[in-house]
Design a protein around this motif. Structure first.
Motif, PDB file in Angstrom:
ATOM      1  N   HIS A  81      40.583  59.155  36.620  1.00  0.00           N
ATOM      2  CA  HIS A  81      39.520  58.159  36.814  1.00  0.00           C
ATOM      3  C   HIS A  81      40.088  56.762  37.025  1.00  0.00           C
ATOM      4  O   HIS A  81      39.477  55.931  37.698  1.00  0.00           O
ATOM      5  CB  HIS A  81      38.523  58.179  35.649  1.00  0.00           C
ATOM      6  N   GLY A  85      39.212  54.824  40.265  1.00  0.00           N
ATOM      7  CA  GLY A  85      38.630  53.513  40.013  1.00  0.00           C
ATOM      8  C   GLY A  85      39.385  52.408  40.727  1.00  0.00           C
ATOM      9  O   GLY A  85      38.790  51.464  41.262  1.00  0.00           O
ATOM     10  N   THR A 117      29.041  49.458  26.630  1.00  0.00           N
ATOM     11  CA  THR A 117      30.218  50.201  27.061  1.00  0.00           C
ATOM     12  C   THR A 117      31.137  50.429  25.869  1.00  0.00           C
ATOM     13  O   THR A 117      30.813  50.090  24.740  1.00  0.00           O
ATOM     14  CB  THR A 117      30.962  49.431  28.162  1.00  0.00           C
ATOM     15  N   ASP A 126      35.225  56.915  28.501  1.00  0.00           N
ATOM     16  CA  ASP A 126      33.992  57.000  29.278  1.00  0.00           C
ATOM     17  C   ASP A 126      34.210  56.917  30.781  1.00  0.00           C
ATOM     18  O   ASP A 126      33.256  56.891  31.548  1.00  0.00           O
ATOM     19  CB  ASP A 126      33.020  55.884  28.851  1.00  0.00           C
ATOM     20  N   TRP A 175      34.889  55.289  34.457  1.00  0.00           N
ATOM     21  CA  TRP A 175      34.532  53.989  35.035  1.00  0.00           C
ATOM     22  C   TRP A 175      33.084  53.995  35.515  1.00  0.00           C
ATOM     23  O   TRP A 175      32.507  55.043  35.786  1.00  0.00           O
ATOM     24  CB  TRP A 175      35.471  53.589  36.172  1.00  0.00           C
ATOM     25  N   LYS A 176      32.532  52.766  35.622  1.00  0.00           N
ATOM     26  CA  LYS A 176      31.165  52.580  36.102  1.00  0.00           C
ATOM     27  C   LYS A 176      31.106  51.348  36.995  1.00  0.00           C
ATOM     28  O   LYS A 176      31.822  50.373  36.761  1.00  0.00           O
ATOM     29  CB  LYS A 176      30.189  52.403  34.940  1.00  0.00           C
ATOM     30  N   TYR A 177      30.240  51.412  37.990  1.00  0.00           N
ATOM     31  CA  TYR A 177      29.997  50.253  38.862  1.00  0.00           C
ATOM     32  C   TYR A 177      28.518  49.917  38.823  1.00  0.00           C
ATOM     33  O   TYR A 177      27.658  50.757  39.094  1.00  0.00           O
ATOM     34  CB  TYR A 177      30.436  50.537  40.294  1.00  0.00           C
ATOM     35  N   ILE A 183      23.724  53.060  39.902  1.00  0.00           N
ATOM     36  CA  ILE A 183      25.032  52.901  39.287  1.00  0.00           C
ATOM     37  C   ILE A 183      25.949  54.025  39.752  1.00  0.00           C
ATOM     38  O   ILE A 183      25.552  55.192  39.807  1.00  0.00           O
ATOM     39  CB  ILE A 183      24.917  52.908  37.748  1.00  0.00           C
ATOM     40  N   SER A 184      27.185  53.702  40.106  1.00  0.00           N
ATOM     41  CA  SER A 184      28.208  54.698  40.433  1.00  0.00           C
ATOM     42  C   SER A 184      29.118  54.880  39.227  1.00  0.00           C
ATOM     43  O   SER A 184      29.363  53.925  38.481  1.00  0.00           O
ATOM     44  CB  SER A 184      29.036  54.251  41.640  1.00  0.00           C
ATOM     45  N   GLU A 185      29.626  56.087  39.030  1.00  0.00           N
ATOM     46  CA  GLU A 185      30.510  56.309  37.894  1.00  0.00           C
ATOM     47  C   GLU A 185      31.354  57.552  38.090  1.00  0.00           C
ATOM     48  O   GLU A 185      31.055  58.409  38.921  1.00  0.00           O
ATOM     49  CB  GLU A 185      29.715  56.429  36.600  1.00  0.00           C
ATOM     50  N   GLU A 186      32.432  57.616  37.320  1.00  0.00           N
ATOM     51  CA  GLU A 186      33.262  58.809  37.249  1.00  0.00           C
ATOM     52  C   GLU A 186      33.697  59.009  35.809  1.00  0.00           C
ATOM     53  O   GLU A 186      34.176  58.068  35.159  1.00  0.00           O
ATOM     54  CB  GLU A 186      34.488  58.713  38.156  1.00  0.00           C
ATOM     55  N   LYS A 187      33.524  60.218  35.315  1.00  0.00           N
ATOM     56  CA  LYS A 187      33.913  60.528  33.954  1.00  0.00           C
ATOM     57  C   LYS A 187      35.434  60.677  33.848  1.00  0.00           C
ATOM     58  O   LYS A 187      36.115  60.960  34.827  1.00  0.00           O
ATOM     59  CB  LYS A 187      33.232  61.819  33.478  1.00  0.00           C
TER      60      LYS A 187
END
Length: 428
Positions: free
Chosen positions: A162, A166, A306, A326, A328-330, A338-342
């Motif tokens: 991630h 990220g 967060t 957690d 990342w999140k955008y 919201i965009s995210e990756e675990k």
């Protein structure tokens, strides 16, 4: 090696950021390896190295018999190796002539051991922060280059999937122009109880543990595992967590170091003999952006949504959060989702040492600098050390990375190194 050559030979250059690092062992060589510092984290590294099938452990070295025993018990569970035991790293390196040294000691020992290992011909897997003082880090990098050795830093967040994706997201420009970055770590440890100072337990060479640092009174909160909050041995919470997050920031930017640093710290609220900052704020001015650091060991700041650790990148299009467990999140400024990756992390400690180790071995075999090269470790570590230096003297400092010095402040420059105790000589 100049900057142009460094960029050419870096294992994971900008193009490689588009894919997740993976493990390959081209030649499957077996390297003679010694572990120096056989505590909790040292054994985390050694366990991964043994599982890779790339090493034979010929020796373990630690000033504490209890740690040596625990290490031997663990090694027997996962390997047929029967390593010798040493208490003095000099004897260990001289007799074993290792090809690889894992240096997982407290921070104040990093420089002397890493430099001795590389001068003997070994490649070094070095824990962060790379040094206890700025000029030690300079000397470590010089030793790596002068002796043509690979010195990799255990920046596993440079390799975690991630973090890689990220960084791709940040470098894509989707966040817009970023002119503000904020890194933080906030724990809620409470005030605790005052440690009892006592004689060191049998089997622990406390004088050797202190080594080049001042010989302080032993207490069990220092060893095992608690040394980071005692300034003779480490640089507090910013020295522990700061290198990881500062390295992420330096990975994102093309800049090598801040131009100006100001920091302020407070201590004395916790009931402890530890003497590093319990709360700290730092401001770093770069050419194109400014960043802040904050940590608090008394309050986890649960009002935030967060993790208690991470880094925010504030852009003209939105806010990007790089976390640990957690992912990342955008958060876009408009109404887009919201965009995210675990995160994909290895248990039990939530890290990806295996990816760092694979890069280390590949670099040894190819002769190319690793993704977490000692230069990256030095740059990120310097930010921690310079922030503490500013807080100590109570004023801002101007840093010239090329000259490796603080500008127009002779008194502050003296704090880039420190006097060593007894027989130990400061590295150059």
């Amino acid at each position: 090696m100049n900057r142009k050559d460094f960029i050419k030979t870096s294992l994971l250059g900008a193009a490689a950021l588009s894919s997740t690092p993976f493990i390959t062992y081209a030649n499957k060589s077996t390297y003679r390896c010694v572990l120096i510092g056989s505590g909790w984290w040292g054994m985390n590294i050694l366990r991964v190295a043994l599982q890779s099938g790339t090493i034979k452990v010929t020796a373990i070295c630690d000033v504490d018999d209890a740690q040596l025993k625990l290490a031997q018990d663990e090694i027997r569970k996962v390997s047929s190796d029967k390593p010798k035991e040493y208490k003095d790293f000099r004897e260990c390196i001289a007799k074993e002539k290792p090809e690889i040294v894992i240096n997982a000691t407290p921070d104040h020992w990093h420089a002397l051991i890493a430099i001795a290992a590389m001068k003997s011909g070994a490649h070094v897997f070095l824990e962060k922060p790379i040094s206890h003082t700025v000029k030690e880090g300079t000397a470590i990098q010089k030793a790596a280059r002068d002796n043509d050795r690979i010195c990799i830093v255990d920046f596993h967040r440079r390799y975690s999937p991630h973090n890689v994706s990220g960084m791709n997201f940040l470098k894509s420009g989707k966040v817009g122009k970023i002119n503000e970055v904020r890194a933080f770590v906030n724990y809620g440890q409470g005030v605790g109880t005052l440690e009892e100072e006592m004689n060191a337990p049998a089997g622990l060479d406390w004088d050797m543990y202190c080594g080049p640092s001042k010989l302080v009174n032993y207490n069990p909160k220092i060893h095992p595992k608690g040394f980071r909050f005692y300034s003779e041995f480490a640089n507090g919470l910013i020295g522990d967590w700061g290198p990881h997050w500062f390295d992420q920031i330096l990975w994102w930017t093309d800049e090598k170091a801040p131009k100006k640093i100001f920091s302020s710290g407070q201590g004395g609220l916790k009931n402890t003999h530890a003497d590093t900052w319990e709360t700290q704020l730092a401001i770093f001015e770069f050419e194109d952006f400014h960043m802040t650091w904050e940590h608090n060991m008394l309050n986890p700041k649960k009002e935030r949504k967060t993790e208690v650790w991470g880094t925010y990148f504030y852009g003209t299009n939105g806010t990007f959060f790089m976390g640990w467990r957690d992912g990342w999140k955008y958060f876009p400024n408009n109404n887009d989702p919201i965009s995210e990756e675990k995160a994909q992390l290895n248990n039990p400690d939530g890290q990806n040492i295996d990816l760092v180790w694979a890069d280390f071995i590949k670099s040894i075999e190819s002769g190319k600098l690793p993704h977490a090269d000692i230069e990256h470790g030095r740059q990120a570590t310097n930010m921690c050390l310079l922030a503490n230096l500013s807080a100590k003297i109570g004023r801002s400092i101007e840093w010239d990375h090329g000259k490796d010095m603080i500008l127009n402040d002779p008194d502050a420059n003296k704090l880039l190194l420190r006097n060593y105790r007894g027989e130990w000589e400061y590295p150059v």
